[in-house]
Enzyme design. Structure first.
Site, mmCIF file in Angstrom:
data_model
loop_
_atom_site.group_PDB
_atom_site.id
_atom_site.type_symbol
_atom_site.label_atom_id
_atom_site.label_comp_id
_atom_site.label_asym_id
_atom_site.label_seq_id
_atom_site.Cartn_x
_atom_site.Cartn_y
_atom_site.Cartn_z
ATOM 1 N N ARG A 1 34.864 21.975 -10.752
ATOM 2 C CA ARG A 1 36.019 21.889 -11.081
ATOM 3 C C ARG A 1 35.757 19.940 -11.783
ATOM 4 O O ARG A 1 36.761 19.957 -12.197
ATOM 5 C CB ARG A 1 36.324 21.750 -9.311
ATOM 6 C CG ARG A 1 36.715 22.842 -9.270
ATOM 7 C CD ARG A 1 36.611 24.487 -9.918
ATOM 8 N NE ARG A 1 36.540 25.918 -9.231
ATOM 9 C CZ ARG A 1 35.820 26.919 -10.209
ATOM 10 N NH1 ARG A 1 36.544 26.641 -12.151
ATOM 11 N NH2 ARG A 1 36.028 27.969 -9.525
ATOM 12 N N SER B 1 36.010 39.367 -6.468
ATOM 13 C CA SER B 1 36.415 37.800 -7.531
ATOM 14 C C SER B 1 35.311 37.233 -8.016
ATOM 15 O O SER B 1 33.943 36.735 -6.838
ATOM 16 C CB SER B 1 36.953 36.754 -6.873
ATOM 17 O OG SER B 1 37.242 35.535 -7.186
ATOM 18 N N ASP C 1 39.040 25.456 -4.382
ATOM 19 C CA ASP C 1 39.176 25.273 -5.907
ATOM 20 C C ASP C 1 40.860 24.260 -6.469
ATOM 21 O O ASP C 1 40.715 23.273 -6.699
ATOM 22 C CB ASP C 1 38.916 26.473 -6.786
ATOM 23 C CG ASP C 1 37.407 27.131 -6.638
ATOM 24 O OD1 ASP C 1 36.718 25.652 -6.567
ATOM 25 O OD2 ASP C 1 36.979 28.151 -7.596
HETATM 26 N N1 ARG Z 1 34.011 29.781 -1.751
HETATM 27 C C1 ARG Z 1 32.749 28.101 -2.574
HETATM 28 C C2 ARG Z 1 33.437 27.415 -3.137
HETATM 29 O O1 ARG Z 1 34.714 27.464 -2.080
HETATM 30 C C3 ARG Z 1 32.872 29.766 -4.118
HETATM 31 C C4 ARG Z 1 34.545 29.251 -4.881
HETATM 32 C C5 ARG Z 1 34.321 30.454 -5.997
HETATM 33 N N2 ARG Z 1 35.757 30.102 -6.406
HETATM 34 C C6 ARG Z 1 36.103 31.769 -7.028
HETATM 35 N N3 ARG Z 1 37.431 30.693 -7.537
HETATM 36 N N4 ARG Z 1 36.443 32.404 -7.135
HETATM 37 O O2 ARG Z 1 32.681 26.474 -3.868
#
Ligand code: ARG
Length: 399
Positions: free
Chosen positions: A96, A175, A125
């Site tokens: 990110r 997802s 995110d």
């Molecule tokens: N839980 C993980 C994190 O916070 C994975 C996030 C995955 N992101 C997504 N947009 N599906 O880093």
């Protein structure tokens, strides 16, 4: 609502949310420039570019950021033994700040007044994007269309259809977010924490039951805490990770299932596949234990955990992350050597290590011959060592 925004740079994945977002911005008279980053998720940049233009983008940036991702994000994570809550190699979290930095760069070059991303209001995110962008350029607005419109998938599809948008067929019940360092799988049947993740959640790893019956040994060579060769063959870290993902995934290695404490105040069931990451992190940690002093190791654990938490928590931009990173990298100055790893039916075992900087000496540690403290030396040490404990106990016995 965005009266003062006329041009936005959108992080475009090519999926439903961000495709709808392009149209949604345009209908508010906002020009959309799209940016798609290749970070090892296996994306067809040309195909995404075509769809960005079809959906109305005025300009598109398709960037291959793999090398930058590896050198500036994955490498420090290896040196920091980065596993959030001891389990998650922060693969999504690491990407990110890099994507945020590119959004800001393009926004500045193109004279845009805002950047946008497709995150929802429930995930981590959004926090990482919003804070990193603001850290880099406080004048830019950050817009998250899905957070604003709050449509269901059905509503989104209806909107897309009525505008004639072409949406890629997605039949996944999960997802997914993936890059070179790992694959995050959430949602659908995984939301029941009691149920074992179904086999169809996994793509990078075979079921350990179906893995080869013969173990495979590999040797990873590290220089200053970074892998530089596999089985004696030098290669760029990006290639090594690609190869190791395949090789270790084939042995059913790298499946992670854990209850994760999100930044946003709740727990979620998260499943990951990160074969290369798990092998490299295990080997690296082992090598550190072989080379660093006991006190370095004890202190570094604290620094590692802080660094990992800051990255997970969206605070890549915090000055503490940079200071810790400098120290962690400095502490990896001598972490060079080879680690022999055995992969077998889902397990990773370090079975050998060697280094010119090893703090281990068989002359000192060996049971058969070599150095032995004399009885007097041993008793002197033990008496002094135990004195705090013995004195405190004796004092309490008086009453
Ligand atoms: N839980 C993980 C994190 O916070 C994975 C996030 C995955 N992101 C997504 N947009 N599906 O880093």
């Amino acid at each position: 609502m965005n009266e003062d925004v006329s041009k936005v740079v959108l992080a475009y994945s090519g999926g439903l949310d961000t495709t709808v977002a392009i149209k949604w911005f345009i209908e508010q008279d906002i020009e959309v420039i799209t940016m798609t980053a290749e970070i090892g998720q296996g994306i067809d940049l040309e195909d995404v570019e075509r769809r960005a233009y079809e959906s109305g983008a005025s300009k598109h940036y398709g960037l291959n950021l793999i090398e930058e991702f590896v050198s500036d994000y994955i490498s420090p994570a290896i040196q920091a033994n980065a596993l959030y809550e001891g389990e998650y190699p922060i693969s999504s979290a690491l990407s990110r700040p890099l994507i945020s930095a590119k959004l800001v760069e393009i926004a500045e070059r193109e004279g845009a007044d805002a950047v946008a991303h497709g995150c929802t209001s429930k995930g981590n995110d959004q926090v990482r994007f919003d804070i990193t962008v603001r850290a880099l350029n406080p004048d830019l607005k950050v817009i998250a269309p899905t957070r604003i419109w709050r449509w269901t998938r059905q509503q989104e599809l209806r909107y897309a259809m009525s505008r004639g948008l072409k949406i890629p067929e997605s039949h996944s019940k999960y997802s997914i977010d993936q890059n070179l360092w790992g694959r995050s799988i959430e949602g659908g049947p995984l939301e029941d924490p009691w149920e074992e993740p179904p086999e169809d959640a996994f793509e990078w790893t075979v079921n350990p039951i179906k893995a080869p019956d013969e173990p495979q040994y590999i040797t990873l060579s590290f220089e200053k805490g970074i892998p530089v060769a596999m089985d004696g063959e030098e290669m760029p870290l990006s290639d090594l990770i690609v190869k190791l993902n395949k090789l270790a995934g084939n042995h059913g290695v790298g499946r992670i299932d854990h209850m994760e404490s999100r930044i946003i105040g709740f727990k979620s069931r998260e499943v990951y596949e990160a074969p290369a990451a798990m092998v490299i992190l295990k080997a690296h940690k082992d090598l550190e234990k072989f080379i660093l002093s006991r006190r370095e190791l004890q202190f570094k654990e604290i620094a590692d955990r802080e660094w990992t938490n800051l990255v997970y928590e969206g605070l890549w931009g915090d000055p503490l992350r940079e200071s810790l990173q400098r120290m962690i990298s400095d502490m990896n100055r001598y972490v060079s050597g080879d680690v022999r790893v055995k992969l077998y039916k889902g397990s990773i075992a370090v079975v050998g290590r060697r280094s010119r900087y090893a703090a281990y000496s068989v002359e000192v540690a060996g049971y058969d011959e070599g150095w032995y403290p004399t009885d007097e030396e041993a008793r002197g040490f033990i008496q002094t060592w135990g004195l705090h404990t013995l004195m405190a106990r004796a004092a309490r016995r008086v009453v």
